[in-house]
Design a protein around this motif. Structure first.
Motif, PDB file in Angstrom:
ATOM      1  N   GLU A 135      19.008  59.394  57.136  1.00 58.93           N
ATOM      2  CA  GLU A 135      17.250  58.734  57.308  1.00 58.93           C
ATOM      3  C   GLU A 135      17.103  57.944  55.886  1.00 58.93           C
ATOM      4  OE1 GLU A 135      15.495  57.906  60.214  1.00 58.93           O
ATOM      5  OE2 GLU A 135      17.653  57.963  60.762  1.00 58.93           O
ATOM      6  N   TRP A 136      17.479  58.841  54.635  1.00 58.94           N
ATOM      7  CA  TRP A 136      16.934  58.279  53.397  1.00 58.94           C
ATOM      8  C   TRP A 136      17.323  56.848  53.195  1.00 58.94           C
ATOM      9  CZ3 TRP A 136      13.633  60.737  50.545  1.00 58.94           C
ATOM     10  CH2 TRP A 136      13.457  62.309  50.636  1.00 58.94           C
ATOM     11  N   ARG A 137      18.258  56.097  53.772  1.00 56.76           N
ATOM     12  CA  ARG A 137      18.669  54.688  53.621  1.00 56.76           C
ATOM     13  C   ARG A 137      17.496  53.928  53.915  1.00 56.76           C
ATOM     14  NH1 ARG A 137      20.062  55.505  58.809  1.00 56.76           N
ATOM     15  NH2 ARG A 137      20.284  53.925  60.426  1.00 56.76           N
ATOM     16  N   LYS A 138      16.446  54.214  54.693  1.00 55.26           N
ATOM     17  CA  LYS A 138      15.436  53.698  55.113  1.00 55.26           C
ATOM     18  C   LYS A 138      14.098  53.444  54.200  1.00 55.26           C
ATOM     19  CE  LYS A 138      16.540  54.351  59.920  1.00 55.26           C
ATOM     20  NZ  LYS A 138      15.912  55.232  61.392  1.00 55.26           N
ATOM     21  N   ASP A 139      14.159  54.522  53.176  1.00 55.75           N
ATOM     22  CA  ASP A 139      13.308  54.849  52.215  1.00 55.75           C
ATOM     23  C   ASP A 139      13.140  53.644  51.139  1.00 55.75           C
ATOM     24  OD1 ASP A 139      11.572  55.650  50.480  1.00 55.75           O
ATOM     25  OD2 ASP A 139      11.918  57.827  50.929  1.00 55.75           O
ATOM     26  N   PRO A 140      12.320  52.911  51.057  1.00 57.77           N
ATOM     27  CA  PRO A 140      12.404  51.796  50.169  1.00 57.77           C
ATOM     28  C   PRO A 140      12.141  52.519  48.550  1.00 57.77           C
ATOM     29  CG  PRO A 140      10.173  51.936  51.127  1.00 57.77           C
ATOM     30  CD  PRO A 140      11.049  52.820  51.820  1.00 57.77           C
ATOM     31  N   THR A 141      11.754  53.646  48.458  1.00 51.77           N
ATOM     32  CA  THR A 141      11.749  54.081  47.156  1.00 51.77           C
ATOM     33  C   THR A 141      13.071  54.754  46.786  1.00 51.77           C
ATOM     34  OG1 THR A 141      11.081  56.515  47.661  1.00 51.77           O
ATOM     35  CG2 THR A 141       9.176  54.735  47.623  1.00 51.77           C
ATOM     36  N   VAL A 142      14.004  54.814  47.357  1.00 51.32           N
ATOM     37  CA  VAL A 142      15.507  55.170  47.147  1.00 51.32           C
ATOM     38  C   VAL A 142      16.444  54.382  47.040  1.00 51.32           C
ATOM     39  CG1 VAL A 142      17.527  56.594  48.333  1.00 51.32           C
ATOM     40  CG2 VAL A 142      15.025  57.215  48.515  1.00 51.32           C
ATOM     41  N   CYS A 143      17.276  54.464  46.026  1.00 53.10           N
ATOM     42  CA  CYS A 143      18.624  53.584  45.720  1.00 53.10           C
ATOM     43  C   CYS A 143      19.670  53.981  46.661  1.00 53.10           C
ATOM     44  CB  CYS A 143      19.033  53.540  44.400  1.00 53.10           C
ATOM     45  SG  CYS A 143      20.522  52.520  43.988  1.00 53.10           S
ATOM     46  N   SER A 144      19.867  53.369  47.784  1.00 54.66           N
ATOM     47  CA  SER A 144      20.894  53.698  48.921  1.00 54.66           C
ATOM     48  C   SER A 144      22.185  53.028  48.761  1.00 54.66           C
ATOM     49  CB  SER A 144      20.195  53.232  50.113  1.00 54.66           C
ATOM     50  OG  SER A 144      19.339  54.331  50.671  1.00 54.66           O
ATOM     51  N   LEU A 145      23.066  53.476  48.776  1.00 61.16           N
ATOM     52  CA  LEU A 145      24.304  52.732  48.461  1.00 61.16           C
ATOM     53  C   LEU A 145      25.340  53.140  49.666  1.00 61.16           C
ATOM     54  CD1 LEU A 145      25.173  54.121  44.774  1.00 61.16           C
ATOM     55  CD2 LEU A 145      23.759  52.218  45.661  1.00 61.16           C
ATOM     56  N   CYS A 146      26.137  52.216  50.132  1.00 58.32           N
ATOM     57  CA  CYS A 146      27.419  52.515  50.947  1.00 58.32           C
ATOM     58  C   CYS A 146      28.786  52.855  50.329  1.00 58.32           C
ATOM     59  CB  CYS A 146      27.455  51.205  51.695  1.00 58.32           C
ATOM     60  SG  CYS A 146      28.581  51.149  53.106  1.00 58.32           S
ATOM     61  N   TYR A 147      29.368  54.106  50.884  1.00 54.21           N
ATOM     62  CA  TYR A 147      30.298  54.411  49.955  1.00 54.21           C
ATOM     63  C   TYR A 147      31.415  53.268  50.025  1.00 54.21           C
ATOM     64  CZ  TYR A 147      34.993  56.838  49.351  1.00 54.21           C
ATOM     65  OH  TYR A 147      36.140  57.052  49.195  1.00 54.21           O
ATOM     66  N   GLU A 148      31.578  52.488  51.292  1.00 52.69           N
ATOM     67  CA  GLU A 148      32.612  51.552  51.403  1.00 52.69           C
ATOM     68  C   GLU A 148      32.224  50.427  50.441  1.00 52.69           C
ATOM     69  OE1 GLU A 148      32.253  53.964  55.062  1.00 52.69           O
ATOM     70  OE2 GLU A 148      30.866  52.853  53.818  1.00 52.69           O
ATOM     71  N   LYS A 193      28.693  45.134  41.580  1.00 53.14           N
ATOM     72  CA  LYS A 193      27.411  44.723  42.028  1.00 53.14           C
ATOM     73  C   LYS A 193      26.764  46.079  42.576  1.00 53.14           C
ATOM     74  CE  LYS A 193      25.292  42.095  45.783  1.00 53.14           C
ATOM     75  NZ  LYS A 193      25.229  41.354  46.949  1.00 53.14           N
ATOM     76  N   VAL A 194      27.254  46.940  43.109  1.00 47.09           N
ATOM     77  CA  VAL A 194      26.685  48.312  43.383  1.00 47.09           C
ATOM     78  C   VAL A 194      26.157  49.134  42.102  1.00 47.09           C
ATOM     79  CG1 VAL A 194      27.027  50.734  44.320  1.00 47.09           C
ATOM     80  CG2 VAL A 194      28.291  48.458  45.500  1.00 47.09           C
ATOM     81  N   ILE A 195      27.084  48.968  41.218  1.00 54.01           N
ATOM     82  CA  ILE A 195      26.761  49.827  39.977  1.00 54.01           C
ATOM     83  C   ILE A 195      25.499  49.081  39.352  1.00 54.01           C
ATOM     84  CG2 ILE A 195      27.638  50.578  37.629  1.00 54.01           C
ATOM     85  CD1 ILE A 195      30.426  51.081  38.896  1.00 54.01           C
ATOM     86  N   LEU A 196      25.572  47.879  39.160  1.00 47.71           N
ATOM     87  CA  LEU A 196      24.292  46.965  38.641  1.00 47.71           C
ATOM     88  C   LEU A 196      23.090  47.463  39.531  1.00 47.71           C
ATOM     89  CD1 LEU A 196      26.046  43.712  37.656  1.00 47.71           C
ATOM     90  CD2 LEU A 196      25.284  45.372  36.030  1.00 47.71           C
ATOM     91  N   LYS A 197      23.036  47.599  40.691  1.00 47.17           N
ATOM     92  CA  LYS A 197      21.918  48.098  41.495  1.00 47.17           C
ATOM     93  C   LYS A 197      21.442  49.377  41.044  1.00 47.17           C
ATOM     94  CE  LYS A 197      20.849  48.908  46.315  1.00 47.17           C
ATOM     95  NZ  LYS A 197      21.274  49.250  47.797  1.00 47.17           N
ATOM     96  N   ILE A 198      22.406  50.249  40.731  1.00 45.73           N
ATOM     97  CA  ILE A 198      21.809  51.777  40.408  1.00 45.73           C
ATOM     98  C   ILE A 198      21.197  51.348  38.800  1.00 45.73           C
ATOM     99  CG2 ILE A 198      22.750  53.961  39.412  1.00 45.73           C
ATOM    100  CD1 ILE A 198      25.371  53.635  41.460  1.00 45.73           C
TER     101      ILE A 198
END
Length: 257
Positions: free
Chosen positions: A156-169, A179-184
């Motif tokens: 459910e954390w993936r729905k929280d806009p204050t969190v940086c949510s990442l997909c393992y795949e 792109k994912v690391i730049l997002k972090i």
């Protein structure tokens, strides 16, 4: 990298178990001066709130709106990673058999359920514990609930806009990893100017710190390996217990898989 620790974030790595926790940890530890604190299990949220500048801790905490607000009030950045629950289930069976021998299901797998299909069904559906299986440090007295019931609130954390949510795949895909690391990086710092370092340099430091051989929990790390392990019975049981969960997560467009 400047020595001023005030420029370093306080980081909570929160994850669904078996979803690339160690990979993400290695990536973030590639940031100079970030150091790793202890692991905090569920029930130790108050300890997470006491993070210091530059400290990173790991946990598997289910979603809680009040806890989310506490993290925000203390400027703690949560980086959350999740994975296809089917791959999580397969990985859990292997991990329990090979390394997690204090898990309540280890004795079940050794004494009662000897083939992989039955073990995977137990992880998917849950199973009643009997006899000495009820004596375990995990506090499960009567039943293992099944992986969806056990983990769904973490997702459910993936729905929280204050969190940086990442997909393992996305993180293990060579085409999307940068792109994912730049997002972090963008999540951890609104502006890198104060750090005196270019974003591309931070990216390379984080990416170059990846070393699967140093991970105790790493086995294969492939995406979609469930296809090689799930029987038709496993598929039916998974669909029965999880409903539209995979569709909600974006891993499937319907239940015809």
């Amino acid at each position: 990298m400047p020595q001023n620790k005030l420029l370093l974030p306080k980081i909570l790595i929160n994850s669904v178990p078996k979803s690339g926790t160690n990979l993400l940890t290695q990536i973030i530890k590639g940031i100079p001066k970030i150091y790793q604190g202890p692991y905090f299990g569920s029930g130790h949220e108050n300890k997470v709130l006491n993070l210091k500048q530059g400290e990173m801790v790991i946990s598997h905490i289910g979603y809680d709106s009040l806890f989310s607000k506490e993290l925000q009030s203390r400027s703690i950045k949560q980086v959350f990673i999740y994975r296809d629950l089917r791959d999580v289930a397969v990985s859990m069976v292997y991990f329990i058999n090979d390394k997690l021998h204090d898990h309540p299901l280890y004795t079940v797998f050794q004494k009662r359920l000897l083939n992989f299909e039955d073990q995977l069904n137990a992880v998917i559906l849950g199973i009643d514990l009997i006899g000495k299986e009820k004596v375990n440090k995990w506090g499960l007295k009567n039943r293992y609930p099944g992986i969806h019931e056990e983990f769904h609130m973490i997702y459910e954390w993936r729905k929280d806009p204050t969190v940086c949510s990442l997909c393992y795949e996305d993180l293990i895909n060579n085409e999307s990893r940068d792109k994912v690391i730049l997002k972090i990086i963008d999540y951890l710092w609104e502006d890198l100017n104060g750090l005196g370092i270019e974003k591309c340099d931070v990216l390379n430091l984080m990416k170059n710190n990846i070393d699967p051989e140093k991970s105790f929990t790493f086995r294969q790390g492939k995406a979609g390996s469930w296809r090689e392990e799930f029987t038709e019975t496993n598929k039916r049981n998974f669909k029965k217990t999880t409903g539209d969960f995979l569709i909600d997560l974006g891993y499937e467009v319907n239940n015809d898989w």
